[in-house]
Design a protein around this motif. Structure first.
Motif, short mmCIF file in Angstrom:
data_model
loop_
_atom_site.label_atom_id
_atom_site.label_comp_id
_atom_site.label_asym_id
_atom_site.label_seq_id
_atom_site.Cartn_x
_atom_site.Cartn_y
_atom_site.Cartn_z
N LEU A 145 0.80 -1.23 0.00
CA LEU A 145 0.00 0.00 0.00
C LEU A 145 0.84 1.29 0.00
CD1 LEU A 145 -2.96 -1.02 2.33
CD2 LEU A 145 -3.14 -0.24 -0.04
N PRO A 146 1.91 1.39 0.79
CA PRO A 146 2.68 2.65 0.77
C PRO A 146 3.21 3.00 -0.62
CG PRO A 146 3.32 1.36 2.68
CD PRO A 146 2.43 0.48 1.83
N VAL A 147 3.72 2.02 -1.32
CA VAL A 147 4.28 2.28 -2.65
C VAL A 147 3.17 2.68 -3.62
CG1 VAL A 147 5.54 1.25 -4.59
CG2 VAL A 147 6.24 0.76 -2.24
N CYS A 148 2.03 1.99 -3.55
CA CYS A 148 0.90 2.33 -4.43
C CYS A 148 0.42 3.76 -4.18
CB CYS A 148 -0.26 1.35 -4.20
SG CYS A 148 0.08 -0.34 -4.71
N ILE A 149 0.30 4.13 -2.92
CA ILE A 149 -0.17 5.48 -2.59
C ILE A 149 0.87 6.53 -3.00
CG2 ILE A 149 -0.81 7.03 -0.68
CD1 ILE A 149 -1.93 4.48 0.74
N SER A 150 2.14 6.27 -2.72
CA SER A 150 3.18 7.23 -3.10
C SER A 150 3.24 7.44 -4.61
CB SER A 150 4.55 6.76 -2.59
OG SER A 150 4.62 6.86 -1.19
N LEU A 151 3.18 6.36 -5.37
CA LEU A 151 3.19 6.49 -6.83
C LEU A 151 1.94 7.20 -7.34
CD1 LEU A 151 4.77 3.09 -7.91
CD2 LEU A 151 5.81 5.36 -8.00
N SER A 152 0.82 6.99 -6.67
CA SER A 152 -0.41 7.71 -7.03
C SER A 152 -0.25 9.20 -6.76
CB SER A 152 -1.60 7.15 -6.26
OG SER A 152 -1.85 5.81 -6.61
N PHE A 153 0.37 9.55 -5.62
CA PHE A 153 0.66 10.96 -5.36
C PHE A 153 1.50 11.53 -6.50
CE2 PHE A 153 0.79 10.66 -0.40
CZ PHE A 153 -0.59 10.75 -0.35
N TYR A 154 2.55 10.81 -6.83
CA TYR A 154 3.53 11.31 -7.79
C TYR A 154 2.90 11.56 -9.17
CZ TYR A 154 8.00 12.00 -10.09
OH TYR A 154 9.05 12.54 -10.78
N TYR A 155 2.10 10.59 -9.64
CA TYR A 155 1.57 10.69 -11.00
C TYR A 155 0.19 11.36 -11.07
CZ TYR A 155 5.47 7.86 -12.43
OH TYR A 155 6.75 7.40 -12.67
N PHE A 192 -1.29 13.35 -8.43
CA PHE A 192 -1.38 14.58 -7.64
C PHE A 192 -0.01 15.27 -7.59
CE2 PHE A 192 -4.76 11.87 -6.00
CZ PHE A 192 -5.85 12.74 -6.02
N PRO A 193 0.43 15.83 -8.71
CA PRO A 193 1.77 16.44 -8.75
C PRO A 193 1.92 17.66 -7.84
CG PRO A 193 0.58 16.86 -10.79
CD PRO A 193 -0.25 15.91 -10.01
N GLU A 244 3.72 17.98 -2.60
CA GLU A 244 5.18 17.97 -2.53
C GLU A 244 5.71 17.17 -1.36
OE1 GLU A 244 7.73 20.98 -3.34
OE2 GLU A 244 6.68 21.64 -5.12
N ALA A 245 4.96 17.15 -0.24
CA ALA A 245 5.43 16.48 0.97
C ALA A 245 4.28 15.74 1.63
CB ALA A 245 6.05 17.47 1.93
N TYR A 246 4.62 14.62 2.25
CA TYR A 246 3.61 13.83 2.97
C TYR A 246 4.32 12.96 3.99
CZ TYR A 246 0.13 10.31 4.07
OH TYR A 246 -0.71 9.47 4.74
N ALA A 247 3.64 12.76 5.11
CA ALA A 247 4.11 11.81 6.11
C ALA A 247 2.90 11.28 6.85
CB ALA A 247 5.07 12.48 7.09
N GLY A 248 2.88 9.98 7.10
CA GLY A 248 1.81 9.40 7.92
C GLY A 248 1.31 8.07 7.40
N GLU A 271 -6.41 13.19 0.48
CA GLU A 271 -6.14 12.39 -0.73
C GLU A 271 -5.51 11.06 -0.36
OE1 GLU A 271 -5.94 16.74 -2.03
OE2 GLU A 271 -5.30 15.57 -0.31
N ALA A 272 -4.69 11.05 0.69
CA ALA A 272 -4.05 9.80 1.13
C ALA A 272 -5.10 8.80 1.61
CB ALA A 272 -3.04 10.07 2.25
N HIS A 273 -6.10 9.30 2.32
CA HIS A 273 -7.16 8.42 2.82
C HIS A 273 -7.96 7.84 1.66
CE1 HIS A 273 -7.18 10.98 6.76
NE2 HIS A 273 -6.02 10.37 6.54
N LEU A 274 -8.30 8.69 0.70
CA LEU A 274 -9.08 8.25 -0.45
C LEU A 274 -8.27 7.26 -1.30
CD1 LEU A 274 -11.71 8.49 -1.99
CD2 LEU A 274 -10.77 10.48 -3.18
N LEU A 275 -7.02 7.60 -1.58
CA LEU A 275 -6.18 6.68 -2.36
C LEU A 275 -5.97 5.36 -1.63
CD1 LEU A 275 -3.47 9.13 -3.71
CD2 LEU A 275 -5.15 7.87 -5.07
#
Length: 193
Positions: free
Chosen positions: A86-96, A98-99, A102-106, A165-169
């Motif tokens: 899940l962390p990798v999926c969410i991070s890649l979703s942020f990247y592609y 939701f450009p 810029e920063a996220y933690a949690g 967005e993290a919760h939704l993703l």
């Protein structure tokens, strides 16, 4: 020596909380930081294991610690797989997708995904179907609330805006992972002849 499953769950929770606490000490090196993300690929995973502060950490660890006990059929390997994927999926979703982020933690996005995935699978257990449906309903209501009214009380508590967005993703990826896993789960439930 056969360690009771309850003890293994507790040790797993303690291990995850310890890793997260250790990373928290050097959080700046582990958060999701878009400009460095692809060069420092570990951030794809570690961003979800660090928090904006210790209160944020404690809230997420509490939600995580409850998880394997309210869903009694979840196995440690299943939970570990969700915590790795899940962390990798969410991070890649942020990247592609939701450009602007810029920063996220949690860990909350991952927790949303894990709760959704496991609740969907628990719908297959007749005696846990109502509880699993209730958990899914509460998550849907929470997501609707956050996307319409907002989540100012949590933001005030942790001292940082909540990235909904993290919760939704997380919830979306949890649904997808449950759909991929479900055929295997059904095979495990079949009586052996």
């Amino acid at each position: 020596m056969n360690v009771p499953y309850f003890v293994r769950k507790v040790l797993f929770i303690a291990g995850v909380a310890s890793i997260s606490a250790c990373l928290q000490i050097f959080a700046d090196y582990f958060i999701y930081w878009r400009p460095d993300l692809l060069e420092q690929f570990w951030r794809l995973w570690t961003a979800h294991w660090v928090h904006v502060g210790w209160i944020h950490y404690l809230l997420n660890m509490f939600a995580f610690a409850c998880f394997p006990f309210i869903f009694p059929h979840v196995r440690i390997w299943q939970l570990a797989a969700l915590l790795l994927v899940l962390p990798v999926c969410i991070s890649l979703s942020f990247y592609y997708a939701f450009p602007d982020i810029e920063a996220y933690a949690g860990l909350s996005g991952v927790l949303h995904g894990a709760y959704v995935a496991v609740a969907l699978v628990h719908l297959s257990y007749a005696h846990e179907r109502k509880f699993a449906a209730g958990v899914l309903g509460l998550i849907v209501l929470k997501l609707i609330w956050e996307n319409t009214i907002g989540n100012t009380s949590t933001a005030e508590l942790i001292g940082s805006p909540v990235l909904i967005e993290a919760h939704l993703l997380g919830a979306l990826w949890g649904m997808l992972l449950a759909a991929v896993y479900f055929p295997f789960h059904l095979q495990l439930l079949k009586p052996k002849s």
